[in-house]
Design a protein around this motif. Structure first.
Motif, PDB file in Angstrom:
ATOM      1  N   ALA A  64       0.906  -1.186   0.281  1.00 24.00           N
ATOM      2  CA  ALA A  64      -0.151   0.325   0.193  1.00 24.00           C
ATOM      3  C   ALA A  64       1.354   1.112   0.325  1.00 24.00           C
ATOM      4  O   ALA A  64       1.788   1.871   0.756  1.00 24.00           O
ATOM      5  N   VAL A  65       0.235   2.194  -0.144  1.00 24.42           N
ATOM      6  CA  VAL A  65       0.470   3.597  -0.892  1.00 24.42           C
ATOM      7  C   VAL A  65      -0.078   4.941   0.323  1.00 24.42           C
ATOM      8  O   VAL A  65      -0.986   4.053   0.043  1.00 24.42           O
ATOM      9  N   VAL A  66       0.469   5.531   0.883  1.00 25.72           N
ATOM     10  CA  VAL A  66       0.255   6.227   1.747  1.00 25.72           C
ATOM     11  C   VAL A  66      -0.034   8.030   1.259  1.00 25.72           C
ATOM     12  O   VAL A  66       1.634   7.902   1.000  1.00 25.72           O
ATOM     13  N   HIS A  67      -0.624   8.641   0.200  1.00 29.30           N
ATOM     14  CA  HIS A  67      -0.082   9.728   0.312  1.00 29.30           C
ATOM     15  C   HIS A  67      -0.867  10.858   0.518  1.00 29.30           C
ATOM     16  O   HIS A  67      -2.252  10.790   0.643  1.00 29.30           O
ATOM     17  N   HIS A  68       0.278  11.954   1.430  1.00 27.48           N
ATOM     18  CA  HIS A  68      -1.093  12.487   1.859  1.00 27.48           C
ATOM     19  C   HIS A  68      -0.385  14.339   2.291  1.00 27.48           C
ATOM     20  O   HIS A  68       0.791  14.408   1.519  1.00 27.48           O
ATOM     21  N   THR A  69      -1.869  15.485   1.622  1.00 33.58           N
ATOM     22  CA  THR A  69      -1.399  16.547   1.078  1.00 33.58           C
ATOM     23  C   THR A  69      -1.414  17.961   2.028  1.00 33.58           C
ATOM     24  O   THR A  69      -3.161  17.495   2.577  1.00 33.58           O
ATOM     25  N   THR A  70      -1.142  19.033   2.439  1.00 28.90           N
ATOM     26  CA  THR A  70      -1.561  20.213   3.101  1.00 28.90           C
ATOM     27  C   THR A  70      -1.177  21.004   2.251  1.00 28.90           C
ATOM     28  O   THR A  70      -0.334  20.863   1.620  1.00 28.90           O
ATOM     29  N   LEU A  71      -2.183  21.804   2.550  1.00 30.46           N
ATOM     30  CA  LEU A  71      -2.855  23.228   1.339  1.00 30.46           C
ATOM     31  C   LEU A  71      -3.115  24.002   2.090  1.00 30.46           C
ATOM     32  O   LEU A  71      -3.979  23.888   3.634  1.00 30.46           O
ATOM     33  N   SER A  72      -3.089  25.027   2.130  1.00 32.40           N
ATOM     34  CA  SER A  72      -2.774  26.185   3.293  1.00 32.40           C
ATOM     35  C   SER A  72      -4.557  27.061   2.841  1.00 32.40           C
ATOM     36  O   SER A  72      -3.976  27.069   1.379  1.00 32.40           O
TER      37      SER A  72
END
Lengths: 248, 116
Positions: free
Chosen positions: A151-159
């Protein structure tokens, strides 16, 4: 590919970071479908990159005085200061086979639907290798990935509307990184979405869900109580401990 | 100055524990930082006498598997401080890990800069 979309459930930063481990493992074990999860927070926090030195990245006294959680992620990359309602964070948990093996490609592909959404909203956003989402005036956000067994986890945070003055009190922005780019003000390095669109944070999230639905066969569902309980327990064992958070 | 690694077996200091010293051996600790063009930052903190005793690698890079950080550090530890760059790069490259956002040469250069 069928993609479950989870939006709801407000957790502390340690529980959110524990969920990353729990949900990635559950997907790898076939106990969970591929999932897109939008995060909801109730307190400001710092999410530290896995290999960062705690004291290099945060103003230790300030965060202790203000009770700001500093939590080490399972993913590499840089420190992010986050505030409830002022950032958009999402995670994709995908089978390894559904993600390009080349890391550079996978960041570009897994952020593409977000960048398309932002451009539709009139925000001049683009992917900036390796893992940034940038506007000509600064960095809007960043992504981080971890490839597990299957499995791959890809997390992103945008301001969305981050308090940049507060961010500068909380984070020690690397002096070398700044001087190398010859930028005098650290604020210039961060761009917030609200400066470029009238859409509310919630409206941006709804547009993102729509973009996900164009690419995948999406359906809405909540996390299982069991997964949440596992994350709470892992948070106490690991993501709330100095042993993990201050290991470096 | 350059490589003095001979074909002879090198005697390792009895005390090879991180930060531990033998009586006549002065131990130094210094950090060096490498900024990689795409924006990643690598910081290496090295403690050494005649040999590199302890290495700590931190920064905003990626590494798979993440546990390989200790192996990268171990690949440097025990080296003579005058190890040549190529040998050090090869030693780092021998670790079975995917370095993302930096290369073995960046880590070798930061290490050598710290002990210089």
């Amino acid at each position: 590919m069928k993609l479950r979309v989870v939006d709801g459930g407000t957790y502390s930063e340690p529980v959110h970071q524990a969920l990353e481990r729990v949900l990635t493992d559950r997907l790898a074990d076939g106990e969970m479908p591929p999932t897109l999860r939008f995060w909801s927070r109730d307190e400001p926090a710092v999410a530290l990159g896995r290999f960062q030195a705690h004291a290099d990245e945060v103003a230790v006294e300030y965060v202790e005085e203000h009770g700001i959680d500093v939590v080490r992620r399972i993913t590499g990359g840089g420190a992010m200061y986050v505030e409830p309602g002022a950032v958009i964070t999402y995670s994709l948990y995908l089978p390894r086979g559904a993600v390009p093996e080349r890391v550079e490609e996978s960041y570009a592909e897994l952020d593409a639907w977000t960048i398309d959404t932002l451009r539709d909203l009139g925000v001049n956003a683009r992917h900036e290798p390796l893992n940034d989402i940038a506007h000509p005036e600064g960095k809007i956000g960043g992504a981080a990935q971890l490839r597990g067994r299957d499995a791959v986890v890809h997390h992103t945070t945008l301001s969305y509307d981050l308090d940049l003055a507060e961010m500068l009190r909380v984070l020690r922005i690397g002096e070398q990184k700044l001087s190398d780019k010859a930028i005098s003000s650290a604020e210039k390095r961060v761009a917030v979405l609200s400066a470029y669109t009238d859409a509310s944070r919630e409206a941006v999230v709804e547009r993102m869900k729509g973009a996900a639905a164009e690419r995948y066969d999406t359906f809405g569902e909540s996390l299982s109580q069991d997964a949440i309980a596992a994350a709470r327990s892992l948070a106490s064992e690991q993501f709330l401990t100095d042993e993990w958070n201050r290991q470096l | 100055m350059e490589a003095t690694v001979s074909g002879q077996p090198v005697d390792r200091p009895v005390a090879n524990e991180p930060f531990q010293t033998t009586e006549d051996e002065h131990v130094n600790t210094e950090s060096a930082t490498v900024k990689i063009p795409d924006g990643k930052l690598l910081e290496v903190t090295v403690s050494w006498g005649d040999r590199i005793d302890a290495v700590r690698l931190t920064g905003d890079f990626f590494l798979e598997p993440p546990e390989a950080r200790a192996e990268l550090e171990a690949a440097i530890e025990g080296s003579r401080v005058d190890i040549d760059r190529e040998t050090l790069v090869r030693s780092i490259e021998s670790v079975d890990a995917r370095l993302i956002g930096f290369e073995a040469a960046h880590l070798a250069d930061a290490t050598l800069e710290a002990v210089r």
